[in-house]
Design an enzyme around this catalytic site. Sequence first.
Site, PDB file in Angstrom:
ATOM      1  CB  SER A  15     -32.285  21.463 -25.185  1.00 19.15           C
ATOM      2  OG  SER A  15     -33.633  20.532 -26.303  1.00 19.15           O
TER       3      SER A  15
ATOM      4  CG  HIS B 217     -32.979  26.274 -26.164  1.00 22.00           C
ATOM      5  ND1 HIS B 217     -33.465  26.488 -27.205  1.00 22.00           N
ATOM      6  CD2 HIS B 217     -32.770  24.888 -26.136  1.00 22.00           C
ATOM      7  CE1 HIS B 217     -33.995  25.214 -27.176  1.00 22.00           C
ATOM      8  NE2 HIS B 217     -33.941  24.198 -26.316  1.00 22.00           N
TER       9      HIS B 217
END
Length: 286
Positions: free
Chosen positions: A210, A265
């Site tokens: 991610s 992230h």
Amino acid sequence: MYRVKQLDASLDLAGFSQWLREQGVGHRITEEGGFQVLWLENPDHTDPVLEALDRFLSEPEVQQAVNATSQSPVFVAGRWQPSPRHAPLVLAMIVIAATVAWVTDMGRSQLSTVLMMVDPQNFAWNTLSARVEALRETLTAGQVWRLISPDFLHFSWTHIIFNSVMLWFLGSQVEWFDGKARLLVLVVFASLVSNGLQYFVSGPLFGGLSGVVYGILGYCWLSQRRLPRFQFPPALVTFAVVWMVIGFTPLPEMLGLGRMANEAHLGGFIAGLALAVTMPVRRPAR
């Protein structure tokens, strides 16, 4: 339809029209009395479309990039549809991640500890100072692969499938348009920043691509503003940022989605933006 611009009939707007379709902008170009007329379905698109059109007509490098994209062999009916030969590096990353997910039984086997930033069984990591010391000892022992290997750890098939789809869609475009070397630099840099930030905030119990995906998204979004060549809906960036913000709230856990690697992230996204600024693509020669 709303009439927004009249242009000389000699101008080649095929590439620009194709680019508008790729951005989801409903439009039509007609001929009237020796001129071309641009019409838009949504009048709210007028200002950004006219701004993009001015750049297309006044900056040869933008026109060249847009036309090259519309004629690219990896675009089918105006949609980005690469084959494995167009993005072998991205494909290799996905294959490695899938293999690791299978071998580690989605992070449940003992092997998964070899891929974490530090071995959680051998070090204390409840405080920041303990995490710093654990990482120092790990790297001193020569286990430098741990800085990147958490990318390939996944804890559910849903997680790895979503990351793989996004990596293929965006990463393949970076590999095709900007080259394997730039993609590799982007992946490594985003990985180091995202994994490092996540580790120092929460410890070694995390994994997934991610952070790299957010890094590629940030790079594509900012780099695209300087030289249009990538294809993705503008809403994708908005959705990703909103989802990242939501990840810092209790909502995902309330919905049964578990804890998210929010710092990964954020770190990846910032790394992608930074690389777009510090390593801008070279404009084609005029």
